[in-house]
Motif scaffolding. Structure first.
Motif, PDB file in Angstrom:
ATOM      1  N   ALA A 263      13.075  19.936  10.358  1.00  0.00           N
ATOM      2  CA  ALA A 263      13.599  18.754  11.047  1.00  0.00           C
ATOM      3  C   ALA A 263      14.365  19.140  12.309  1.00  0.00           C
ATOM      4  O   ALA A 263      14.966  20.212  12.388  1.00  0.00           O
ATOM      5  CB  ALA A 263      14.507  17.966  10.109  1.00  0.00           C
ATOM      6  N   LYS A 264      14.367  18.229  13.278  1.00  0.00           N
ATOM      7  CA  LYS A 264      15.114  18.473  14.513  1.00  0.00           C
ATOM      8  C   LYS A 264      16.609  18.596  14.235  1.00  0.00           C
ATOM      9  O   LYS A 264      17.294  19.385  14.893  1.00  0.00           O
ATOM     10  CB  LYS A 264      14.834  17.357  15.520  1.00  0.00           C
ATOM     11  N   SER A 265      17.112  17.841  13.278  1.00  0.00           N
ATOM     12  CA  SER A 265      18.537  17.950  12.939  1.00  0.00           C
ATOM     13  C   SER A 265      18.861  19.341  12.404  1.00  0.00           C
ATOM     14  O   SER A 265      19.915  19.909  12.712  1.00  0.00           O
ATOM     15  CB  SER A 265      18.913  16.890  11.900  1.00  0.00           C
ATOM     16  N   SER A 266      17.951  19.916  11.624  1.00  0.00           N
ATOM     17  CA  SER A 266      18.154  21.273  11.112  1.00  0.00           C
ATOM     18  C   SER A 266      18.108  22.286  12.251  1.00  0.00           C
ATOM     19  O   SER A 266      18.898  23.244  12.283  1.00  0.00           O
ATOM     20  CB  SER A 266      17.091  21.620  10.067  1.00  0.00           C
ATOM     21  N   MET A 267      17.202  22.070  13.205  1.00  0.00           N
ATOM     22  CA  MET A 267      17.126  22.958  14.361  1.00  0.00           C
ATOM     23  C   MET A 267      18.440  22.943  15.132  1.00  0.00           C
ATOM     24  O   MET A 267      18.964  23.992  15.525  1.00  0.00           O
ATOM     25  CB  MET A 267      15.979  22.533  15.280  1.00  0.00           C
ATOM     26  N   ARG A 268      18.973  21.736  15.356  1.00  0.00           N
ATOM     27  CA  ARG A 268      20.241  21.630  16.087  1.00  0.00           C
ATOM     28  C   ARG A 268      21.349  22.358  15.339  1.00  0.00           C
ATOM     29  O   ARG A 268      22.158  23.082  15.954  1.00  0.00           O
ATOM     30  CB  ARG A 268      20.619  20.162  16.282  1.00  0.00           C
ATOM     31  N   ASN A 269      21.419  22.165  14.031  1.00  0.00           N
ATOM     32  CA  ASN A 269      22.461  22.821  13.239  1.00  0.00           C
ATOM     33  C   ASN A 269      22.369  24.338  13.367  1.00  0.00           C
ATOM     34  O   ASN A 269      23.397  25.030  13.513  1.00  0.00           O
ATOM     35  CB  ASN A 269      22.349  22.410  11.773  1.00  0.00           C
ATOM     36  N   TRP A 270      21.143  24.881  13.303  1.00  0.00           N
ATOM     37  CA  TRP A 270      20.982  26.329  13.402  1.00  0.00           C
ATOM     38  C   TRP A 270      21.415  26.840  14.772  1.00  0.00           C
ATOM     39  O   TRP A 270      22.041  27.909  14.880  1.00  0.00           O
ATOM     40  CB  TRP A 270      19.529  26.726  13.117  1.00  0.00           C
ATOM     41  N   ILE A 271      21.095  26.114  15.828  1.00  0.00           N
ATOM     42  CA  ILE A 271      21.490  26.558  17.177  1.00  0.00           C
ATOM     43  C   ILE A 271      23.006  26.548  17.313  1.00  0.00           C
ATOM     44  O   ILE A 271      23.599  27.474  17.882  1.00  0.00           O
ATOM     45  CB  ILE A 271      20.837  25.673  18.254  1.00  0.00           C
TER      46      ILE A 271
ATOM     47  N   ASP B  77      41.171  32.077  17.741  1.00  0.00           N
ATOM     48  CA  ASP B  77      42.171  32.483  16.732  1.00  0.00           C
ATOM     49  C   ASP B  77      41.964  31.761  15.399  1.00  0.00           C
ATOM     50  O   ASP B  77      42.928  31.377  14.732  1.00  0.00           O
ATOM     51  CB  ASP B  77      43.595  32.234  17.250  1.00  0.00           C
ATOM     52  N   ARG B  78      40.707  31.584  15.011  1.00  0.00           N
ATOM     53  CA  ARG B  78      40.406  30.986  13.714  1.00  0.00           C
ATOM     54  C   ARG B  78      39.916  32.060  12.740  1.00  0.00           C
ATOM     55  O   ARG B  78      39.370  33.090  13.156  1.00  0.00           O
ATOM     56  CB  ARG B  78      39.325  29.907  13.850  1.00  0.00           C
ATOM     57  N   ASP B  79      40.104  31.793  11.472  1.00  0.00           N
ATOM     58  CA  ASP B  79      39.596  32.684  10.431  1.00  0.00           C
ATOM     59  C   ASP B  79      38.216  32.178  10.019  1.00  0.00           C
ATOM     60  O   ASP B  79      38.095  31.082   9.471  1.00  0.00           O
ATOM     61  CB  ASP B  79      40.536  32.687   9.219  1.00  0.00           C
ATOM     62  N   PRO B  80      37.143  32.953  10.275  1.00  0.00           N
ATOM     63  CA  PRO B  80      35.799  32.501   9.919  1.00  0.00           C
ATOM     64  C   PRO B  80      35.648  32.145   8.440  1.00  0.00           C
ATOM     65  O   PRO B  80      34.781  31.338   8.087  1.00  0.00           O
ATOM     66  CB  PRO B  80      34.915  33.697  10.292  1.00  0.00           C
TER      67      PRO B  80
ATOM     68  N   ALA C 224      34.124  24.923  11.124  1.00  0.00           N
ATOM     69  CA  ALA C 224      32.861  25.027  11.847  1.00  0.00           C
ATOM     70  C   ALA C 224      31.856  25.915  11.129  1.00  0.00           C
ATOM     71  O   ALA C 224      30.667  25.894  11.449  1.00  0.00           O
ATOM     72  CB  ALA C 224      33.099  25.559  13.261  1.00  0.00           C
ATOM     73  N   ARG C 225      32.334  26.690  10.138  1.00  0.00           N
ATOM     74  CA  ARG C 225      31.435  27.554   9.382  1.00  0.00           C
ATOM     75  C   ARG C 225      30.850  26.841   8.165  1.00  0.00           C
ATOM     76  O   ARG C 225      29.991  27.391   7.474  1.00  0.00           O
ATOM     77  CB  ARG C 225      32.181  28.816   8.921  1.00  0.00           C
ATOM     78  N   GLU C 226      31.308  25.623   7.913  1.00  0.00           N
ATOM     79  CA  GLU C 226      30.764  24.853   6.804  1.00  0.00           C
ATOM     80  C   GLU C 226      29.406  24.280   7.192  1.00  0.00           C
ATOM     81  O   GLU C 226      29.149  23.977   8.361  1.00  0.00           O
ATOM     82  CB  GLU C 226      31.719  23.721   6.420  1.00  0.00           C
ATOM     83  N   HIS C 227      28.533  24.121   6.215  1.00  0.00           N
ATOM     84  CA  HIS C 227      27.177  23.642   6.473  1.00  0.00           C
ATOM     85  C   HIS C 227      27.203  22.274   7.166  1.00  0.00           C
ATOM     86  O   HIS C 227      27.859  21.334   6.720  1.00  0.00           O
ATOM     87  CB  HIS C 227      26.407  23.529   5.155  1.00  0.00           C
TER      88      HIS C 227
END
Length: 390
Positions: free
Chosen positions: A280-288, A304-307, A312-315
């Motif tokens: 899906a295009k939405s999945s493509m956007r998420n991966w980019i 200065d964030r903890d990954p 932003a690291r959440e799915h």
């Protein structure tokens, strides 16, 4: 004095007559009718819905039918939107689309011309039109190097490579089937069959194949099976790719591609085991968004964030990273990189399927030092056959 009064009375009478001719129309009904008569890509229609939504909400709160819309109310709506903190470019996009909608409303006698003319669409300078947060070439190359090392020939690796190396829109990559990818001599016979089925004579097919330079991708417009290109049939074109890119795609197809057929009997290039089996295009956007985060391959976070705890690291939340970039910004960066490498605008226009003026005004955001260095070879022309004087 009496002439002035008569003129004012005449104008008021004209307005009353014009209002009497209007057809009371529900705003949402008018919008639905407008959308039905538009011949646009699905993504464009979705953007229109988003842009008009605030106006329809304003109408719900202030009027019942569009004939009750006045110039004053248009100005009230303008003031609300301008006071909401939106960027000037966003206001321009929203008001520009609203102007198109209101023009349709005037055509069906739902509003007066006076109401249409009262909407002020702000002019934009080039600085207003250009958002410089593109994905720069250095970052893109770093991502490609890291993916080649750690995720070689994965679906995501191929997605990123195609977007960066072809300048294509995400909808173009979404539309690709296996049969649209011509990587080696084994694909020439498939190309021969396609050309014969398209009505070319055997002699013409032989001439075309003799001139054809593989590898390349050839996106097709197939609206009847769910993949309309942005510019319809005009979006179909041959996009050449480098041999090493073709090798990566071949390895993906041979090893990592999930062998799937979508609900229309087509074999997508980029597949998933879920849904309609076309990524899906939405999945493509998420991966980019994810792969353009500096920390994706272990880099330091510039914010200065903890990954480990960063939202932003959440799915599905990759866009919340200030350093992440959308596919559109990747396309902007790719077009700029092509220009920095000396691609003529006319050739790039064909490759990217975008107008030359659009590339100049929006997409082409030059790295001035790189572009300047690229022009240096022209200095020799100033001294050739000059006889030592200017």
């Amino acid at each position: 004095m009496s002439d002035d009064v008569d003129e004012i009375v005449d104008k008021l009478a004209d307005r009353l007559d014009e209002s009497a001719d209007l057809e009371p129309t529900d705003p949402q009904e008018a919008f639905d009718l407008w959308m039905q008569q538009l011949d646009r890509a699905e993504s464009t229609l979705q953007s229109y819905e988003y842009r008009i939504k605030p106006f329809l909400e304003f109408c719900d709160e202030n009027i019942t039918t569009l004939d009750q819309l006045t110039s004053r109310k248009i100005k009230e709506f303008e003031a609300e939107r301008r006071a909401s903190g939106l960027q000037r470019q966003t206001i321009n996009n929203q008001f520009g689309t609203l102007k198109q909608f209101l023009s349709y409303c005037e055509d069906i006698d739902a509003i007066s011309e006076e109401v249409l003319l009262s909407l002020d669409v702000p002019d934009l300078t080039k600085e207003d039109r250009v958002n410089t947060e593109k994905l720069v070439a250095e970052r893109s190359q770093t991502i490609i190097d890291q993916m080649e090392r750690f995720q070689y020939a994965s679906r995501e690796h191929v997605l990123f490579l195609l977007l960066w190396r072809t300048t294509a829109r995400i909808g173009t990559i979404y539309a690709l089937d296996l049969e649209d990818v011509y990587l080696d001599d084994g694909d020439r016979e498939r190309l021969r069959l396609y050309l014969r089925e398209s009505g070319y004579s055997a002699d013409v097919v032989d001439d075309i194949l003799e001139e054809a330079q593989l590898p390349f991708i050839f996106p097709r417009n197939r609206p009847e099976t769910g993949t309309r290109l942005k510019n319809g049939d005009l979006g179909e074109r041959v996009i050449n790719i480098a041999d090493w890119v073709a090798e990566t795609i071949r390895d993906y197809i041979d090893v990592n591609r999930a062998d799937q057929t979508d609900e229309h009997g087509r074999k997508p290039l980029l597949t998933t085991r879920k849904g309609n089996r076309r990524l899906a295009k939405s999945s493509m956007r998420n991966w980019i968004y994810v792969y353009t985060q500096p920390c994706e391959f272990g880099g330091d976070c510039p914010h200065d964030r903890d990954p480990e705890t960063c939202e932003a690291r959440e799915h599905g939340h990759g866009s919340k990273c200030p350093s992440s970039r959308s596919p559109h910004k990747l396309r902007t960066g790719s077009i700029t990189w092509h220009r920095d490498q000396g691609w003529p605008i006319s050739d790039l226009s064909d490759k990217a399927n975008a107008g030359e003026e659009l590339i100049k005004s929006v997409y082409d955001q030059p790295e001035k030092l790189v572009r300047g260095a690229g022009r240096r070879h022209h200095l020799d022309k100033l001294d050739d056959n000059s006889g030592g004087s200017e």
